[in-house]
Design an enzyme around this catalytic site. Structure first.
Site, mmCIF file in Angstrom:
data_model
loop_
_atom_site.group_PDB
_atom_site.id
_atom_site.type_symbol
_atom_site.label_atom_id
_atom_site.label_comp_id
_atom_site.label_asym_id
_atom_site.label_seq_id
_atom_site.Cartn_x
_atom_site.Cartn_y
_atom_site.Cartn_z
ATOM 1 N N VAL A 14 42.374 -7.573 39.175
ATOM 2 C CA VAL A 14 42.162 -7.404 40.612
ATOM 3 C C VAL A 14 40.939 -6.510 40.827
ATOM 4 C CG1 VAL A 14 43.192 -6.673 42.781
ATOM 5 C CG2 VAL A 14 44.611 -7.744 41.042
ATOM 6 N N HIS A 15 39.773 -7.115 40.868
ATOM 7 C CA HIS A 15 38.549 -6.367 41.163
ATOM 8 C C HIS A 15 38.313 -6.418 42.665
ATOM 9 C CE1 HIS A 15 36.283 -10.196 41.435
ATOM 10 N NE2 HIS A 15 37.157 -10.579 40.531
ATOM 11 N N ALA A 16 37.110 -6.067 43.094
ATOM 12 C CA ALA A 16 36.870 -5.869 44.527
ATOM 13 C C ALA A 16 37.300 -7.051 45.411
ATOM 14 C CB ALA A 16 35.404 -5.529 44.760
ATOM 15 N N ALA A 19 41.029 -7.737 45.567
ATOM 16 C CA ALA A 19 41.633 -6.589 46.245
ATOM 17 C C ALA A 19 41.489 -6.757 47.751
ATOM 18 C CB ALA A 19 40.980 -5.287 45.788
#
Lengths: 90, 318
Positions: A14-16, A19
């Site tokens: 879950v990166h930017a 997210a």
């Protein structure tokens, strides 16, 4: 209170962007929504909170909602995670 | 909340931030043992043969006294004492002042896999550094949603619902020259049973999310002077939407408290509505908090003056 546990399957974790998608979905509901990873709790409506969890592939995440429309909120977030954050654009 | 674990090998592999000047001389195979308490034990009484209440699970600190005592014991007695001592599952031993134990001690420690270190520090200094180095691993910790800002040296924890404007308020305080500690997620630790220290979750340190701007790096934008890594929390301010029918504090004579990890801190509720300059209220609240700490309590002082005046006027009439 409604709770459900899912595991993350996307390689990138879950990166930017994922997210942001989680937060955007969470913001639609008036209830309090939290994500729990290894006993650490983050507000699902906060980008920084979700990012700070540093969720990687294989992580088990518990989604907990409390308040109005909590069942729908948990269901939508679970669906989003299970779809590997596919918003239909890719 | 899960705490980070600490093992004996962390003492010598650079994990802990304070250099305890430890040199391992025995028991290398026991280095994977976990340290479970920050407390230390001085084994003097055990060396004299009294093993009741022997806190063997803690680090055993041998100062000059213990070392000298062992040297003075007749050989047979020393052997008996050491065999008894090492029959316990001891965490590890540290000899301060650069002193070393005798061969039998090292032999027994090796056979029982109990690490033995030498530190160049004197005993009291070593114990104080040790507690400082490891207490963070055992301190009760909690994560709260809020912003922690150092305002004129006062650690102000801003709380409030999502969207009430905590981050914007923190940003304006930074712009005014105050320092950001953490935004959104504040990790709070209870230190020495009386203090609360807050810091950011490591990965997002010094970053903020501002609606409309996205994620910003405060340290890069405003410079090193605009941030700090850790701050004691002194004052808690709850931001909440202004409610027409709610009674807000008009005098400030009663002091309200907010409890985190069983520690009560001064607490203020500040109602937010458009056009109200919240950062200046927070600056003033922080300064007022400092004044109170130095013995000047504006609300009470004024009340006292008024009561004196009333007394005087009443006396005149009589």
């Amino acid at each position: 209170m409604t709770e459900d546990t899912v595991s993350i399957n996307t390689d990138a974790g879950v990166h930017a962007r994922p997210a942001m998608m989680l937060v955007r979905s969470a913001m639609k509901y008036p209830c309090e929504i939290f994500l729990l990873k290894d006993d650490i709790e983050a507000n699902a409506k906060s980008i920084m909170g979700v990012l700070a969890l540093a969720i990687t592939k294989g992580s088990e995440i518990t989604i907990r909602a409390d308040g109005e429309n909590e069942v729908e909120a948990v269901r939508e977030l679970v669906t989003l995670i299970n779809s590997d954050f596919d918003d239909g654009e890719n | 909340m899960a705490l980070k674990k600490i093992y004996l090998h962390n003492l010598v592999d650079g994990t802990i931030k304070i250099d305890l000047q430890l040199e391992l001389i025995a028991g290398e195979n026991g280095l994977d043992k976990e340290i479970t308490v920050a407390d230390v034990n001085r084994p003097g009484l055990s060396l004299a043969g009294f093993f009741d209440f022997f806190a063997f699970g803690r680090i055993q600190v041998f100062g000059l006294g213990e070392t000298a005592f062992m040297r003075k014991l007749p050989e047979a007695q020393r052997k008996e004492m050491l065999e008894m001592f090492f029959s316990y599952d001891i965490l590890c031993c540290v000899f301060t002042h650069g002193e070393s134990p005798d061969d039998l001690f090292i032999e027994l420690a090796n056979s029982r896999n109990i690490p033995v270190f030498i530190s160049q520090y004197r005993t009291t200094r070593f114990v104080s550094l040790w507690i400082h180095a490891v207490e963070g691993y055992f301190a009760p910790t909690i994560t709260v949603h809020g912003s922690l800002v150092d305002v004129f040296g006062v650690g102000v924890l801003l709380l409030g619902k999502s969207g009430v404007g905590k981050s914007e308020c923190a940003l304006e305080l930074i712009e005014k020259g105050h320092r950001l500690v953490a935004d959104d997620i504040v990790e709070i630790q209870k230190i020495d049973e009386i203090f609360l220290f807050g810091k950011s979750a490591e990965i997002i340190t010094h970053h903020m999310e501002i609606r409309g701007l996205g994620i910003i790096n405060v340290k890069e934008i405003y410079g090193i002077a605009s941030v700090r890594n850790r701050k004691r929390i002194d004052l808690i301010i709850m931001l909440e939407e202004w409610e027409r029918n709610k009674e807000y504090d008009r005098l400030g004579i009663d002091e309200h408290k907010y409890s985190i990890l069983d520690i009560n801190l001064s607490f203020i509720t500040v109602p937010v509505r458009p056009g109200r300059n919240i950062p200046i209220l927070i600056e003033t609240a922080a300064l007022n908090h400092r004044l109170k700490k130095t013995g000047t309590f504006s609300a009470k002082d004024l009340d006292f003056k008024i009561q004196e005046k009333i007394k005087l006027e009443t006396a005149k009439k009589e």
